[in-house]
Design an enzyme around this catalytic site. Structure first.
Site, PDB file in Angstrom:
ATOM      1  N   SER A 149      55.487  65.243   6.871  1.00  0.00           N
ATOM      2  CA  SER A 149      55.657  63.568   7.202  1.00  0.00           C
ATOM      3  C   SER A 149      56.964  63.062   6.375  1.00  0.00           C
ATOM      4  O   SER A 149      57.841  63.874   6.471  1.00  0.00           O
ATOM      5  CB  SER A 149      54.131  63.095   6.628  1.00  0.00           C
ATOM      6  OG  SER A 149      54.104  61.729   7.189  1.00  0.00           O
ATOM      7  N   ARG A 219      45.898  50.397   4.148  1.00  0.00           N
ATOM      8  CA  ARG A 219      45.448  51.509   4.160  1.00  0.00           C
ATOM      9  C   ARG A 219      44.345  51.884   5.425  1.00  0.00           C
ATOM     10  O   ARG A 219      44.805  52.942   6.128  1.00  0.00           O
ATOM     11  CB  ARG A 219      44.511  51.941   2.883  1.00  0.00           C
ATOM     12  CG  ARG A 219      43.945  53.170   2.821  1.00  0.00           C
ATOM     13  CD  ARG A 219      44.986  54.418   2.614  1.00  0.00           C
ATOM     14  NE  ARG A 219      44.391  55.443   2.616  1.00  0.00           N
ATOM     15  CZ  ARG A 219      45.293  56.792   2.542  1.00  0.00           C
ATOM     16  NH1 ARG A 219      46.662  56.594   2.849  1.00  0.00           N
ATOM     17  NH2 ARG A 219      44.739  57.946   2.072  1.00  0.00           N
ATOM     18  N   ASP A 316      49.125  64.382  17.224  1.00  0.00           N
ATOM     19  CA  ASP A 316      49.996  63.620  16.220  1.00  0.00           C
ATOM     20  C   ASP A 316      50.720  62.390  16.786  1.00  0.00           C
ATOM     21  O   ASP A 316      51.691  62.714  17.491  1.00  0.00           O
ATOM     22  CB  ASP A 316      50.746  64.543  15.198  1.00  0.00           C
ATOM     23  CG  ASP A 316      51.458  63.353  14.106  1.00  0.00           C
ATOM     24  OD1 ASP A 316      51.324  62.295  14.276  1.00  0.00           O
ATOM     25  OD2 ASP A 316      52.092  64.137  13.178  1.00  0.00           O
ATOM     26  N   HIS A 349      47.913  63.139  12.715  1.00  0.00           N
ATOM     27  CA  HIS A 349      48.873  63.547  11.951  1.00  0.00           C
ATOM     28  C   HIS A 349      48.326  64.157  10.778  1.00  0.00           C
ATOM     29  O   HIS A 349      48.776  65.119  10.030  1.00  0.00           O
ATOM     30  CB  HIS A 349      49.475  61.952  11.608  1.00  0.00           C
ATOM     31  CG  HIS A 349      50.601  62.259  10.374  1.00  0.00           C
ATOM     32  ND1 HIS A 349      51.683  62.833  10.925  1.00  0.00           N
ATOM     33  CD2 HIS A 349      50.811  61.852   9.331  1.00  0.00           C
ATOM     34  CE1 HIS A 349      52.589  62.725   9.948  1.00  0.00           C
ATOM     35  NE2 HIS A 349      52.093  62.180   8.928  1.00  0.00           N
ATOM     36  N   ASP A 350      46.916  63.978  10.349  1.00  0.00           N
ATOM     37  CA  ASP A 350      46.289  64.404   9.555  1.00  0.00           C
ATOM     38  C   ASP A 350      46.312  65.873   9.636  1.00  0.00           C
ATOM     39  O   ASP A 350      46.046  66.542   8.506  1.00  0.00           O
ATOM     40  CB  ASP A 350      44.636  63.853   9.449  1.00  0.00           C
ATOM     41  CG  ASP A 350      44.655  62.988   8.335  1.00  0.00           C
ATOM     42  OD1 ASP A 350      45.531  62.602   7.515  1.00  0.00           O
ATOM     43  OD2 ASP A 350      43.459  62.542   7.983  1.00  0.00           O
TER      44      ASP A 350
END
EC number: 2.3.1.46
Lengths: 375, 375
Positions: A149, A219, A316, A349-350
């Site tokens: 990232s 968040r 992602d 993305h995680d």
């Protein structure tokens, strides 16, 4: 089983010039190292972190069994990045809130916390600061730089700013720059923070408050973009939190996904610094190595001499495979050595932080190759 | 050229029972009609609206040349839904903030604004309220019901709640329910509103304030999800607002996309009611006609007898073509008449409000067919 590690800190008196035209003096960087630097100092690997991470990349703190570093599944003895063979360094970025000098520390000019007056830092500035720390450790050349990232952007920038000091670069779930949608999500998160009355123009420390509402919203937005649609539907779907009946409420939790997001947001707002959030999302927005070359990534990467590994994940949508492929193309156009793996993973993305046999296998094989070059 | 229209209002004394178990009495619905109801009252078309729209579907208010209705490109004399042939009705939903009874109106029980005490309303409740208004207009059966997004959900619900009263249903850019990601975005928007100190638990009217910060954030999030990645990159990309140089600021606007989103958010916060935002997003969350049938859409749509038109747009990631295809399958499994068009359009969810030759052509042809049935 993890291994015990100890955080360290290094102070720098000499001012670090920043891309903004400003400079910062008398700063400290928190860092950790794992493994042993070999005799010819050729086995060092720098691991760069993303928004919500730190120098605590792997291992655990003695007596704190739940204190594993954020990439502990990837890095350690016998792991894909094997600390029995490599000397691994993690550095907390300048402006972060996990030990390095940042907005909550004292601004020597005022004697009060920097707050919103902390200088704007860029990916390039971080790389310069990391290079100085490596100088102090006596490390001239990195066997590899690696990051996911925003960490991947730092790895990319290393190959452009210090091509002679990086032999390999692993760029995971990253992109050559943010697109408009990425910037848009960052901007909403920043507005949520900045417009929180407890933000006080970024000088909330003086008021004894924290803009928790804004951080929570920031968040929650971030979390949605880290996950794929698929994994959210699989993990949460339309499940209600309480039983099978809706309660007909607009303000209370009805769905599991709401409960999960609120929890993630609240937890984050307890420990993350609001000014750091602004700084780091801006560093993401600004990164764009092709900009100085009329938008040509090919031209930008002419300088790079490292051998590259790029990895992306099919679901992602924050940093999609298409963005990694742009990088692959620019590197191949320059006849650089590139390995590219597009991992079919459901986690969005995680995924770059999660265990996936193929992903871990690719990284392991790549570092095996580097270890053989060293031998 | 548009045509002049006049908003109307109709009051209802008899309590409307709501799905929550509550009821609302003495409410009014704002509505507009265009065209002429024919002698056998068979040419009525109800158009249902989504989150940020109203009964002002088409036409303009006399002397206000910029007051075109939200679907004025679709509806009017000679347009795809031709008001020279059809009698078109637009109704502002209960709980909205454009004329129908909503949270800013007086709660007869307290003599103060309803605020957060306004009863939770569902898509099904709206459809019941719309049916009562049609009763009062003397319209037994609709030639068609039509809606996009949340409006499409109302069109779907009409075919289930009043199958005998709907001959055709046009469901544009919609879905059989929200998925986890959709709910997640709604929840973040709601949290931004509810945690704004100016929200005062939903009773801000008494305090002479409006939770503008929260509404702004909510709208910014919404806007990102209405647009496609593609169209954002084309329209804004990484363009800076001022010249070619970044200014290195975390709180001021740097990129055009930021400027655009802030403007959209600010504008919205000037006119939209915060409690209405909560109510309408919850109606979206709750809609799930298959839930009562163990999740089987096929079973849920056994009741429906209307002929359907479904339209989706390739870049709509909020209500993706896959969601429309689920509906098409459920209807075909029940051997219902369905036309389905998947329009290759770059504009994301917003496409349903924009001109696209193929899209307009599909809707025009479908209504031409209905007009022929009437003749």
């Amino acid at each position: 089983m993890s291994f015990d590690v100890t955080p360290q800190s290094m102070s720098f008196a000499e001012p670090l010039p920043l891309r903004s035209g400003s400079a910062i003096a008398d700063y400290a960087l928190a860092y950790e190292t794992y493994g042993t630097l070999n005799a010819d100092r050729s086995n060092a690997v720098l691991v760069c972190h993303a928004l919500n991470a730190s120098h605590h990349v792997a291992g655990q703190y003695a007596g704190q069994p739940k204190s594993q570093g954020w990439w502990d599944n990837m890095i350690g003895p016998g792991k894909p990045l094997d600390t029995d063979r490599f000397f691994v360094i993690g550095i907390n970025n300048l402006g972060s809130c996990f030990g390095s000098t940042g907005p909550m520390h004292t601004n020597p000019a005022t004697g009060r916390p920097w707050g919103a007056d902390f200088p704007v830092v860029t990916v390039e500035d971080w790389v310069d600061a990391q290079a100085r720390l490596l100088d102090a450790l006596g490390i001239g050349t990195l066997a590899a730089v690696m990051g996911g990232s925003l960490g991947g952007m730092q790895a990319l920038s290393w190959t452009l700013q210090y091509p002679e000091r990086v032999r390999h670069a692993a760029v995971i779930a990253s992109a050559p720059n943010l697109n408009a949608e990425n910037i848009a999500f960052n901007e909403v998160a920043r507005r949520a923070i900045v417009t929180d009355p407890d933000f006080h123009g970024g000088h909330f420390y003086d008021h004894g408050v924290v803009p928790k509402r804004g951080l929570t919203i920031a968040r929650m937005i971030g979390h949605i973009t880290y996950l794929s649609d698929d994994v959210m539907n699989t993990k949460f779907g339309r499940q209600l939190r309480e039983g099978l009946q809706v309660r007909y409420t607009t303000q209370e939790v009805e769905f599991q996904i709401e409960s999960y997001l609120r929890h993630q947001g609240d937890k984050f707002s307890e420990y993350f610094d609001a000014n750091t959030y602004l700084l780091i999302t801006r560093a993401l927005d600004y990164f764009d190595p092709a900009a100085a070359y009329g938008g040509s990534l090919r031209a930008a990467f002419e300088r790079a001499t490292a051998k590259f590994l790029l990895v992306s994940f099919t679901t992602d949508w924050r940093f999609s495979p298409a963005r990694s492929r742009e990088l692959v193309k620019a590197l191949l156009d320059n006849r650089r050595s590139v390995s590219y793996a597009e991992i079919d993973a459901p986690h969005g993305h995680d995924a770059f932080l999660l265990d996936d046999t193929r992903y871990m296998g690719v990284v392991r094989a790549w570092f095996d190759g580097i270890a053989k070059e060293l031998a």
